[in-house]
Motif scaffolding. Structure first.
Motif: not given
Length: 370
Positions: A95, A243, A336
């Motif tokens: 992302t 992430d 994201g």
């Protein structure tokens, strides 16, 4: 207090719910064992895969729901000879635009034979617990002679049942979603524990406002939408962890052993982000209709469509948060972490609407009590 129309059947319903809770507890142990005993040696490591990609090596990234099997598929014939070319390795793009391509993990402990065995046992136990849970809800329905969602106890048991049904549905139609099992079963145990200890209510008496066909439309839709919102929020929460892990690897950092052991088994951050978004995008129209159906019901019951009752207000706030979430993704190009926070905020609003309003606010919707 008016007791259940069929006390014997109501007691049987309670027995089934308690039995389901016992099986869910065993399921929790099995999912935990799956994560503990899954061998890291057989897991596609993000750092290794990234290193292999930079070196031009094939790596051993595991398959995901969105990645087809890597198998020879292109045949080239030259001068009567036949050569087979491997498909290029497909990985999902992070992302974060500047980050390298990141492969999905195997979805849970995966890979290791013992870990996978525990995972299969966990899924089987989940199915058994769901059937017991479903039997308890159905028995309650027959016992009280109406839909099983007129008070917080019934809503909670039906809500957690739909949670498990949605998970089993995803397992049936998608691969690489077993990572949902542990957080989902944990939530179901907490929800049922609260339902049977604090929220239990054997009353079958319905106020006139509930005597409407809209009860069979508005409330079940709210349960289904809330359950799927929860699944989307779990994806968003796990996305935040994955992430950050990928960002640390991309920056050359070395995450701790526990983070590596757990987070490399999850799908990539992009896969988790897409999973959460697709669920919320699909649910939003139904949540919109849920609010509209509630307004029509309110007009039939109280002579007005909207009165800014606390329940109506928080339902609208929940709708606004999800509308902002979808708008930000589709028009502003948000992806994201920012949209993950919005997704989680939407679920928090839903939970406030359910628990907070029902317990702490005076509301026309407080007819069922706890």
């Amino acid at each position: 207090m008016t007791l259940a129309a069929d006390e014997g059947l109501a007691d049987f319903s309670n027995l089934l719910i308690y039995t389901a809770m016992a099986v869910y507890a065993l399921t929790f142990v099995a999912y935990t064992a799956e994560w503990i005993f899954g061998s890291r040696s057989r897991v596609a490591r993000t750092s290794s895969a990234l290193g292999g990609a930079e070196a031009g090596e094939p790596g051993e990234a595991a398959e995901s729901a969105d990645v087809p099997a890597q198998r020879p598929a292109v045949v080239v014939r030259k001068g009567g000879a036949t050569s087979v070319l491997d498909r290029p390795k497909i990985v999902t793009r992070s992302t974060t635009p500047e980050r390298d391509a990141v492969p999905d993990g195997p979805g849970a402990a995966g890979g290791d034979e013992r870990g996978d065995t525990f995972g299969r046992i966990a899924v089987s136990l989940t199915t058994l617990a769901f059937l017991l849970h479903l039997g308890g809800v159905v028995a309650r329905t027959i016992a009280v002679g109406r839909g099983p969602w007129s008070n917080m106890y019934e809503f909670s048991t039906a809500f957690s049942m739909v949670l498990v049904a949605s998970y089993l549905g995803f397992l049936a139609f998608r691969r690489n979603v077993r990572w949902l099992g542990l957080p989902l079963v944990t939530t179901v145990l907490l929800d049922l524990g609260l339902a049977v200890t604090v929220l239990y209510n054997d009353s079958t008496q319905l106020v006139p406002a509930l005597d409407s066909i809209w009860m069979m439309i508005h409330v079940p839709l709210a349960i289904i939408c809330g359950a799927l919102m929860y699944v989307g929020a779990v994806g968003a929460v796990l996305f935040l962890f994955r992430d950050r892990y990928e960002a640390k690897l991309a920056a050359g950092g070395k995450p701790g052993r526990f983070a590596t052991s757990v987070l490399e088994r999850l799908p990539s951050s992009l896969t988790l982000d897409r999973f959460s978004y697709r669920i919320n995008a699909a649910v939003f129209p139904f949540w919109t209709f849920t609010i509209v159906a509630g307004a029509i019901w309110a007009e039939n019951a109280w002579g007005r469509y909207w009165g800014w009752d606390p329940k109506e207000t928080w339902a609208f706030i929940t709708w606004i948060v999800y509308a902002i979430y979808l708008h930000a993704r589709s028009t502003a190009g948000w992806k994201g972490r920012r949209t993950a926070y919005l997704c989680i905020a939407g679920l928090v609003c839903f939970l406030i609407n359910y628990y907070g309003v029902n317990i702490f606010f005076d509301s026309l919707h407080g007819y069922g009590g706890v």
